[in-house]
Structure formats: structure tokens, C-alpha cells
Design an enzyme around this catalytic site. Structure first.
Site, short mmCIF file in Angstrom:
data_model
loop_
_atom_site.label_atom_id
_atom_site.label_comp_id
_atom_site.label_asym_id
_atom_site.label_seq_id
_atom_site.Cartn_x
_atom_site.Cartn_y
_atom_site.Cartn_z
N PRO A 139 0.82 -1.22 0.00
CA PRO A 139 0.00 0.00 0.00
C PRO A 139 0.85 1.27 0.00
O PRO A 139 0.50 2.25 -0.64
CB PRO A 139 -0.82 -0.13 1.29
CG PRO A 139 -0.89 -1.59 1.55
CD PRO A 139 0.37 -2.19 1.03
N THR A 169 -1.41 -8.95 -9.27
CA THR A 169 -2.14 -9.62 -10.35
C THR A 169 -2.37 -11.09 -10.01
O THR A 169 -1.42 -11.79 -9.62
CB THR A 169 -1.33 -9.51 -11.66
OG1 THR A 169 -1.12 -8.13 -11.93
CG2 THR A 169 -2.06 -10.15 -12.83
N GLN A 290 -7.89 14.61 -44.51
CA GLN A 290 -6.50 14.60 -44.06
C GLN A 290 -6.40 14.61 -42.53
O GLN A 290 -5.50 13.98 -41.95
CB GLN A 290 -5.78 15.82 -44.63
CG GLN A 290 -4.31 15.59 -44.80
CD GLN A 290 -3.64 16.72 -45.55
OE1 GLN A 290 -3.74 17.88 -45.15
NE2 GLN A 290 -2.96 16.40 -46.62
N GLU A 376 4.13 -2.68 -13.64
CA GLU A 376 5.51 -3.11 -13.96
C GLU A 376 6.47 -1.93 -14.11
O GLU A 376 7.39 -1.94 -14.92
CB GLU A 376 5.54 -4.02 -15.19
CG GLU A 376 5.04 -5.40 -14.84
CD GLU A 376 5.53 -6.50 -15.77
OE1 GLU A 376 6.69 -6.45 -16.19
OE2 GLU A 376 4.73 -7.40 -16.04
N1 CAA Z 1 19.35 -5.58 -12.10
C1 CAA Z 1 20.16 -5.91 -11.07
N2 CAA Z 1 20.38 -5.08 -10.03
C2 CAA Z 1 19.74 -3.90 -10.04
C3 CAA Z 1 18.89 -3.49 -11.08
C4 CAA Z 1 18.70 -4.39 -12.14
N3 CAA Z 1 17.91 -4.10 -13.15
N4 CAA Z 1 18.41 -2.27 -10.81
C5 CAA Z 1 18.95 -1.90 -9.65
N5 CAA Z 1 19.76 -2.86 -9.20
C6 CAA Z 1 20.58 -2.87 -8.00
C7 CAA Z 1 21.57 -1.71 -8.07
O1 CAA Z 1 22.74 -2.12 -8.73
C8 CAA Z 1 21.81 -1.43 -6.60
O2 CAA Z 1 22.69 -2.42 -6.12
P1 CAA Z 1 23.66 -2.19 -4.84
O3 CAA Z 1 22.87 -2.59 -3.66
O4 CAA Z 1 24.79 -3.11 -5.08
O5 CAA Z 1 24.03 -0.74 -4.83
C9 CAA Z 1 20.45 -1.71 -5.99
O6 CAA Z 1 19.76 -2.58 -6.88
C10 CAA Z 1 19.62 -0.46 -5.79
O7 CAA Z 1 19.50 0.19 -7.04
P2 CAA Z 1 19.03 1.69 -7.15
O8 CAA Z 1 19.94 2.53 -6.27
O9 CAA Z 1 18.94 2.03 -8.58
O10 CAA Z 1 17.60 1.62 -6.45
P3 CAA Z 1 16.53 2.77 -6.24
O11 CAA Z 1 15.82 2.40 -5.01
O12 CAA Z 1 17.11 4.10 -6.39
O13 CAA Z 1 15.56 2.64 -7.51
C11 CAA Z 1 13.98 1.60 -8.97
C12 CAA Z 1 15.18 1.48 -8.04
C13 CAA Z 1 14.47 1.35 -10.37
C14 CAA Z 1 13.22 2.91 -8.94
C15 CAA Z 1 13.10 0.44 -8.48
O14 CAA Z 1 12.62 0.72 -7.17
C16 CAA Z 1 11.96 0.14 -9.39
O15 CAA Z 1 12.13 -0.53 -10.41
N6 CAA Z 1 10.72 0.56 -9.02
C17 CAA Z 1 9.55 0.20 -9.74
C18 CAA Z 1 9.02 -1.08 -9.18
C19 CAA Z 1 8.08 -1.77 -10.11
O16 CAA Z 1 8.32 -1.87 -11.31
N7 CAA Z 1 7.02 -2.31 -9.55
C20 CAA Z 1 6.10 -3.04 -10.31
C21 CAA Z 1 5.60 -4.19 -9.50
S1 CAA Z 1 5.11 -5.53 -10.44
C22 CAA Z 1 3.69 -5.13 -11.20
O17 CAA Z 1 3.22 -4.04 -11.32
C23 CAA Z 1 3.19 -6.27 -11.93
C24 CAA Z 1 1.83 -6.70 -11.84
O18 CAA Z 1 1.40 -7.41 -10.94
C25 CAA Z 1 1.06 -6.45 -13.07
#
Ligand code: CAA
Length: 396
Positions: A139, A169, A290, A376
């Protein structure tokens, strides 16, 4: 970027699909036209969980197709999975999401599970049309995934989980869920871990089926975990690996989501072309104006551009480009989601007043498209990932 494109050309990348890929695309398209599209409006209206459609898709091998062959799956590539997602969503993205959510739920097991965990959790998904889900969001933590508050406390050979999950989902119909929880609050994202939690465990309660604007035939639910006990054997990877597992999973699944957005844009474009040929104003079909045919020309161009970016992201993931592929996943997800929103909005414009009523298909497409900009990883989060890669690139 030029380097990637050059590498792709050197590797013999071609835009021609193989005969097997054409067959897969055609099979999925035919399934979507026969089983999905005729039910789309009614299931949307009543928020019907498409159990019957999922069961038929399962029989045809259109669910869980990414599961590696050694665990009984078809072992399809990200690229092939993406081709399927576009076709399913061209039929109805609500039902496509209900089907594709099994990939999101099981990819963490494929990526981070031990051999034993994979043998435990993956084959049953192939034996019967059972569902799994990916429970990261809470939440108070959606985009800022590192801030989740669910905890997993170790007690001997078990963990005890407490917390709430939101916008999950298929949670209301899933047999198990990959739940992300903190095993060490002091470590922030480095203290998160991933667990497979059977949804019939004592203490798991699905609290709410959410009443959504679009993609209404996908179940999206909230659930609570109250003193839920899981064995240590259900932890994927080590303690503290959870955040990376979640990020790597999303890197893998975003091209499929991008492809679904392309499928929605494609459907909106096709309906618009047909309507523009038939609807007459000022004594000619509106296609002759157009103002309308420029709209449709842009729909075609932008949908194709989104498709190409999505194909490239999927190809790069399959070719092992690592973090660079993750960047392209975000390019593809951002661009395709925003394109689907624009194209479906323009489709409603082409249809005029008829576009705004439920008797015609395009208002649903516009409602459905909105979700691609949110789930996502929102379009803004994709830009954040892209900007980080541009200004603070990482080599891992
Ligand atoms: N692959 C591997 N490692 C990764 C990575 C990746 N793609 N992205 C980040 N990391 C690692 C970084 O290297 C870093 O590692 P260290 O601990 O060694 O430093 C660590 O993760 C933290 O990275 P960031 O500093 O970039 O993290 P952040 O907190 O600043 O931001 C973010 C990360 C990209 C914003 C992330 O929080 C994010 O993707 N948020 C969105 C979440 C999301 O997509 N949610 C959807 C849920 S699923 C859904 O909606 C599906 C459904 O049911 C339909």
C-alpha cells in the site's frame, strides 16, 4: 546504442521471423481471435476472471512457455514470449495480463531458485492451469520498491512473514506467490529477500479484489500476511538478494508488457482503419479527410516504432546483454506504454461519439492502455532507470 545495433547486425539479426516463430505468432493470433476477443467486452463489464480462457491457453502451451525444457517447459526465448504477448493483448489485454502474470510470478524461481526449488514449483504450473503471482508492491511502496515494509523473521528453520501486499495480479486465484519481504530492516534494499508462499498458508488472506478502470478481466487483489510460516527452503537466493531478484525479473518481463501495449495499439489502429473506410462525412469516407488519415498514419508509424524497440529489447535479453538489455527493456516499456495510450486516445477521436460508448471497442482499449503506463514500473520509473543508465552507468 550504435554499438548494440552494429553488434546486432554483425550477429546476423534480421527482421524476418523464423517459420517456427511465425507458427507461434499465428497460433496465438488465431487463439486470441477465437477465444479471447469474443469474450472481451463481457468479461470487462463483469470483471470476470478468465479461468476458462486460461485453461484453453494452457492446453495449447500458451501459458508458462518460458519455463526451461529441463523442467518440462517449452523453454521459449524472451523474444518468442514477446510475440505471444502482442497477439494475446491484441485480443484483450486484461486476459493477456491474466495469462502473462504466470511468467512474472515464476521468473524469480527460474532466475534465482535452486534446482530443487525449480523442480518443486515449476512443473506443477505445466501440469495444470494453476496460477502464481509476484508480490512486491505494498500500500505504501509501489514505485519505491525498496521501501516495502513486509517483514520475514527467521525462527530456526522457518520464517514468519507479516505485512500487506497491494495491486497483485491474480493473487485472488494464485496457488503460490513470490513474496518480497525484509529480513533486515536496517539494510534497506540490501535487506530484502524473496519467498515462495503458498496462498493457502494459514495467515494469508486475500482482502480485496480491486475494481479497476481497465484490464478488468485480470484479477488485481490486495492480500495480508499475518504470522505466515514458510520453511527456509522457500527462500529464493540468499538473505538480502530479494531486491536484485525483483529488478532482474522486471528486466525480463518488461518486453512482454511492452509487447502487450503494442498489441493494444495495433488493435486500436486496425479498428480505426476499418471505421475510417466506412464512416461517411461531407459525402466521403472519413479516411479521405487529411485530419483523419494523418492521425491514422501516425498510429501506424508509432505502433511500428514501439514494436521495433520491443523486439530489440527482447533480442538483447536473449543475446545476454545484461544491464544494457535492461536499459532497452525500459526504453521499450516506456515507449510502448505511452504509444498505446496515445494511439488508443486517437482511435476514440477517429470514432468520435461512437468511440466514447461501450458499444464500440475502442473506449475499452483506451481504458486498458492506461494501465501500461502504471504497472511493472510507471513510465516515470522507466525514465528514471534510463536516466540512471545514461548518467551513472553500471557495468554489472
Ligand atoms: N538488475 C540488477 N540489479 C539492479 C537493477 C537491475 N535491473 N536495478 C537496480 N539494481 C541494484 C543496483 O545495482 C543497486 O545495487 P547495490 O545494492 O549493489 O548498490 C540496488 O539494486 C539499488 O538500485 P538503485 O539505487 O537504482 O535503487 P533505487 O531504489 O534508487 O531505484 C527503482 C530502483 C528502479 C526505482 C526500483 O525501485 C523500481 O524498479 N521501481 C519500480 C518497481 C516496479 O516496477 N514495480 C512493479 C511491481 S510488479 C507489477 O506491477 C506487476 C503486476 O502485478 C502487473
Amino acid at each position: 546504442m550504435t554499438t548494440t545495433m552494429e553488434a546486432a547486425i554483425a550477429a546476423g539479426v534480421s527482421f524476418a521471423l523464423t517459420p517456427e516463430q511465425c507458427e507461434l505468432r499465428d497460433l496465438t493470433r488465431e487463439f486470441a481471435e477465437r477465444e479471447i476477443r469474443p469474450r472481451a467486452a463481457e468479461y470487462d463489464e463483469h470483471q470476470t476472471h478468465p479461468a476458462d480462457v486460461i485453461a484453453t491457453a494452457h492446453e495449447l502451451g500458451l501459458v508458462n512457455a518460458h519455463i526451461p525444457e529441463e523442467f518440462g517447459g517449452a523453454g521459449l526465448t524472451v523474444f518468442e514470449g514477446m510475440l505471444m504477448c502482442e497477439e494475446l493483448a491484441r485480443g484483450c489485454s486484461g486476459m493477456a495480463t491474466a495469462i502473462a502474470a504466470n511468467s512474472l510470478g515464476s521468473v524469480p524461481v527460474v532466475l534465482a531458485g535452486s534446482d530443487e526449488q525449480r523442480r518443486t514449483w515449476l512443473p506443477p504450473l505445466l501440469d495444470a492451469p494453476i496460477l502464481c503471482s509476484f508480490a512486491l508492491t505494498e500500500p505504501d511502496a509501489g514505485s519505491d520498491a525498496a521501501r516495502i515494509k513486509t517483514t520475514a523473521e527467521r525462527r530456526g528453520d522457518e520464517y514468519v512473514l507479516n505485512g500487506s501486499k497491494m495491486f497483485i495480479t491474480n493473487a485472488g486465484h494464485a496457488s503460490w506467490s513470490v513474496v518480497f519481504a525484509s529480513t533486515d530492516r536496517s539494510q534497506g534494499h540490501r535487506g530484502l529477500s524473496a519467498f515462495v508462499v503458498p496462498m493457502d498458508s494459514e495467515g494469508v488472506s486475500v482482502e480485496k479484489h480491486l475494481d479497476k478502470m481497465g484490464q478488468r478481466s485480470t484479477d488485481t487483489s490486495a492480500f495480508a500476511l499475518t504470522d505466515v510460516v514458510v520453511p527456509v527452503a522457500n527462500r529464493l537466493g540468499g538473505e538480502g538478494d530479494g531486491f536484485k531478484i525483483a529488478m532482474q525479473t522486471l528486466d525480463m518481463t518488461r518486453p512482454g508488457t511492452a509487447a502487450s501495449a503494442v498489441g493494444v495499439a495495433q488493435a486500436a489502429y486496425e479498428y480505426s482503419v476499418e471505421y475510417a473506410k466506412q464512416r461517411v462525412t461531407f459525402d466521403v469516407p472519413i479516411a479521405m479527410h487529411q485530419g483523419v488519415n494523418f492521425l491514422i498514419a501516425d498510429m501506424a508509424t508509432e505502433t511500428e516504432a514501439a514494436r521495433l524497440l520491443t523486439w530489440q529489447a527482447a533480442w538483447m535479453l536473449d543475446a545476454g546483454y545484461g544491464r544494457k538489455a535492461a536499459l532497452y527493456s525500459s526504453f521499450a516499456k516506456r515507449f510502448s506504454a505511452d504509444t498505446a495510450m496515445k494511439v488508443t486516445t486517437d482511435a476514440v477521436q477517429v470514432f468520435g461519439g461512437y468511440g466514447y460508448i461501450k458499444e464500440y471497442p475502442v473506449e475499452k482499449l483506451m481504458r486498458d492502455a492506461k494501465l501500461f503506463q502504471i504497472y511493472e514500473g510507471t513510465s516515470q520509473i522507466q525514465r528514471l532507470v534510463i536516466a540512471k543508465e545514461i548518467f551513472l552507468p553500471r557495468d554489472d
